[in-house]
Design an enzyme around this catalytic site. Structure first.
Site, mmCIF file in Angstrom:
data_model
loop_
_atom_site.group_PDB
_atom_site.id
_atom_site.type_symbol
_atom_site.label_atom_id
_atom_site.label_comp_id
_atom_site.label_asym_id
_atom_site.label_seq_id
_atom_site.Cartn_x
_atom_site.Cartn_y
_atom_site.Cartn_z
ATOM 1 N N THR A 183 -3.145 29.718 4.298
ATOM 2 C CA THR A 183 -2.610 29.767 2.916
ATOM 3 C C THR A 183 -1.398 28.864 2.687
ATOM 4 O OG1 THR A 183 -3.571 31.880 2.360
ATOM 5 C CG2 THR A 183 -1.552 31.336 1.193
ATOM 6 N N GLU A 224 -14.746 49.467 1.588
ATOM 7 C CA GLU A 224 -15.687 48.686 0.782
ATOM 8 C C GLU A 224 -16.540 47.743 1.607
ATOM 9 O OE1 GLU A 224 -12.351 48.174 -2.760
ATOM 10 O OE2 GLU A 224 -13.440 46.441 -2.012
ATOM 11 N N ASP A 263 -9.234 30.803 -5.301
ATOM 12 C CA ASP A 263 -8.151 31.112 -6.241
ATOM 13 C C ASP A 263 -7.641 32.520 -5.993
ATOM 14 O OD1 ASP A 263 -7.913 28.764 -7.839
ATOM 15 O OD2 ASP A 263 -9.868 29.226 -8.708
ATOM 16 N N CYS A 323 -0.076 41.109 2.794
ATOM 17 C CA CYS A 323 -0.123 39.778 2.165
ATOM 18 C C CYS A 323 0.190 39.932 0.665
ATOM 19 C CB CYS A 323 -1.500 39.151 2.355
ATOM 20 S SG CYS A 323 -1.952 38.975 4.098
ATOM 21 N N CYS A 379 -11.333 42.342 -4.288
ATOM 22 C CA CYS A 379 -11.334 42.943 -2.958
ATOM 23 C C CYS A 379 -10.240 43.998 -2.839
ATOM 24 C CB CYS A 379 -11.123 41.854 -1.906
ATOM 25 S SG CYS A 379 -11.112 42.516 -0.252
ATOM 26 N N CYS A 438 -2.716 40.435 -2.176
ATOM 27 C CA CYS A 438 -3.868 41.275 -1.835
ATOM 28 C C CYS A 438 -3.631 42.741 -2.198
ATOM 29 C CB CYS A 438 -4.138 41.151 -0.339
ATOM 30 S SG CYS A 438 -5.449 42.228 0.239
ATOM 31 N N SER A 462 -6.778 32.563 7.609
ATOM 32 C CA SER A 462 -6.160 32.502 6.276
ATOM 33 C C SER A 462 -4.734 32.003 6.396
ATOM 34 C CB SER A 462 -6.186 33.883 5.624
ATOM 35 O OG SER A 462 -7.506 34.279 5.399
ATOM 36 N N SER A 510 -12.700 36.674 10.030
ATOM 37 C CA SER A 510 -11.565 36.105 9.306
ATOM 38 C C SER A 510 -10.280 36.783 9.785
ATOM 39 C CB SER A 510 -11.756 36.344 7.808
ATOM 40 O OG SER A 510 -10.624 35.933 7.101
ATOM 41 N N GLU A 535 -7.390 43.713 8.714
ATOM 42 C CA GLU A 535 -7.231 42.519 9.541
ATOM 43 C C GLU A 535 -8.139 42.685 10.766
ATOM 44 O OE1 GLU A 535 -5.834 39.393 9.958
ATOM 45 O OE2 GLU A 535 -6.868 39.643 11.870
ATOM 46 N N CYS A 541 -4.742 48.224 5.094
ATOM 47 C CA CYS A 541 -4.338 47.096 5.935
ATOM 48 C C CYS A 541 -2.816 47.111 6.064
ATOM 49 C CB CYS A 541 -4.789 45.776 5.316
ATOM 50 S SG CYS A 541 -4.405 44.339 6.346
HETATM 51 S S1 SF4 Z 1 -5.508 39.543 2.772
HETATM 52 FE FE1 SF4 Z 1 -6.524 40.558 4.502
HETATM 53 S S2 SF4 Z 1 -4.918 40.675 6.082
HETATM 54 FE FE2 SF4 Z 1 -3.859 40.272 4.125
HETATM 55 S S3 SF4 Z 1 -3.307 42.326 3.341
HETATM 56 FE FE3 SF4 Z 1 -5.299 41.757 2.453
HETATM 57 S S4 SF4 Z 1 -6.818 42.699 3.811
HETATM 58 FE FE4 SF4 Z 1 -4.854 42.600 4.930
#
Ligand code: SF4
Length: 371
Positions: free
Chosen positions: A236, A110, A308, A136, A353, A139, A234, A211, A180, A132
């Site tokens: 977090t 994307e 958020d 995380c 995303c 995600c 990130s 990022s 990543e 990825c």
């Molecule tokens: S937030 Fe970024 S690094 Fe984490 S799983 Fe999603 S795409 Fe991968």
């Protein structure tokens, strides 16, 4: 790459390795590549040939043409693979546009066109991997696993496809889509170099952001090389147990090691440290987090980039309530720690995303977009 950073787990897409893609080269490299194949390309010809390739018809001034025979000779020793745009989701409520591309090997990834504060201006959020490996908790892409790294030309081509829908108005690039970036550092830096080159997409270096979820060796490389790009990490959470639960990659690097790398990066580049913060209800908005910021980043300029949690339902997470969010913002304000609230567009259209690609991951037939 250190033993602490995970190796890219998947093979690259099959391609003819002796041929490089025009969209991954700056003029000096094109000149050298042509020379290696017995083609005498002058520096000005290399610049004009690439400038023509990157120009948007009807908008950018057309560079003086290079002879057809020479162009054909150069193209014959370069790859000419292209991306297919297979889906485009526009959210009229917020102006975000999400694009789904199919790479030549059939995999999907994307890009997102993001409206900037300045009306009519956009940045492009670029993917750096197909899927990825970082997993995380918040995600959708992390649940896909990693298929392969994207090549520089694929990132550049996705940028150009988005740019060509708004010629002259796309002024930034953000390597923050799927994947990543610092697990694919060579190709990301190559793409950034091409995007920021005057004969490439001529995006200002300071308008390019990388990022990362916090891969220390990659951060130290950016510091060592004094790369001009902005960096968002990130983080977090700075509470070890919580961070480990939300970001499995945290098992490989302590907060102290990450903070030391960021201090080194700040020392090398002079840039402010931006801490990405996915705000999650019941999790990372308490006093312990603010104490962690003070403990690890005292004396260096930091800014929190708050967003958020987007894909909350699948991850078993929830968005912070107004009270939870307000408590964190009050604590930050009281300590004069700057913060920015970011907006993740498209969630209401199920286009958070990673979601477009996730839907296609099962091999379902995409819908071709022609215009
Ligand atoms: S937030 Fe970024 S690094 Fe984490 S799983 Fe999603 S795409 Fe991968």
């Amino acid at each position: 790459m250190s033993p602490t950073d995970p190796e890219p787990a998947a093979p690259r897409a099959p391609h003819r390795p002796s041929l490089v893609h025009l969209l991954s080269l700056v003029p000096e490299e094109l000149e050298a590549h042509a020379a290696a194949h017995g083609i005498a390309l002058r520096p000005d010809e290399a610049r004009r040939l690439l400038a023509a390739r990157f120009a948007h018809a009807g908008h950018d001034p057309r560079p003086e043409p290079v002879g057809r025979k020479k162009i054909a000779a150069v193209e014959a020793v370069c790859r000419d693979a292209r991306l297919a745009l297979v889906e485009r989701v526009h959210d009229p409520a917020d102006g975000f546009v999400k694009y789904l591309f199919r790479a030549p090997d059939g995999l999907f990834f994307e890009a997102v066109r993001i409206p900037l504060h300045k009306p009519g201006r956009f940045s492009v959020c670029l993917s750096t991997q197909v899927g990825c490996a970082m997993r995380c908790a918040f995600c959708a892409t992390g649940r896909l696993g990693l298929a392969r790294n994207l090549e520089a030309w694929e990132m550049v081509a996705s940028f150009l496809a988005v740019r060509d829908e708004a010629p002259g108005r796309v002024t930034g690039a953000l390597f923050q889509g799927q994947g990543e970036p610092l697990q694919n550092t060579d190709e990301v830096l190559r793409a950034a170099r091409v995007l920021s080159h005057p004969c490439g997409a001529h995006v200002a270096g300071r308008a390019i952001t990388i990022s990362t979820v916090g891969l220390v060796q990659g951060i130290l490389r950016l510091a060592r090389e004094k790369q001009p790009y902005k960096l968002i990490v990130s983080v977090t959470s700075l509470v070890a147990e919580r961070r480990l639960r939300l970001l499995p990659v945290a098992a490989q690097t302590s907060v102290a090691e990450l903070a030391a790398a960021l201090r080194a990066w700040h020392g090398a580049t002079g840039q402010r440290i931006t801490l990405g913060w996915v705000l999650i209800g019941g999790e990372n908005h308490d006093a312990a987090e603010v104490a962690g910021i003070l403990e690890h980043f005292a004396g260096v300029p930091v800014c929190l980039n708050l967003i958020d949690v987007n894909d909350a339902r699948e991850g078993g997470l929830r968005r912070a309530t107004d009270a939870e969010r307000g408590a964190l913002l009050d604590r930050l304000s009281a300590l004069r720690i700057p913060f920015i609230r970011r907006y993740s567009g498209g969630a209401e259209r199920h286009a958070a995303c990673g979601m477009l690609a996730a839907v296609r991951w099962d091999g379902s037939k995409p819908v071709e977009v022609t215009g």
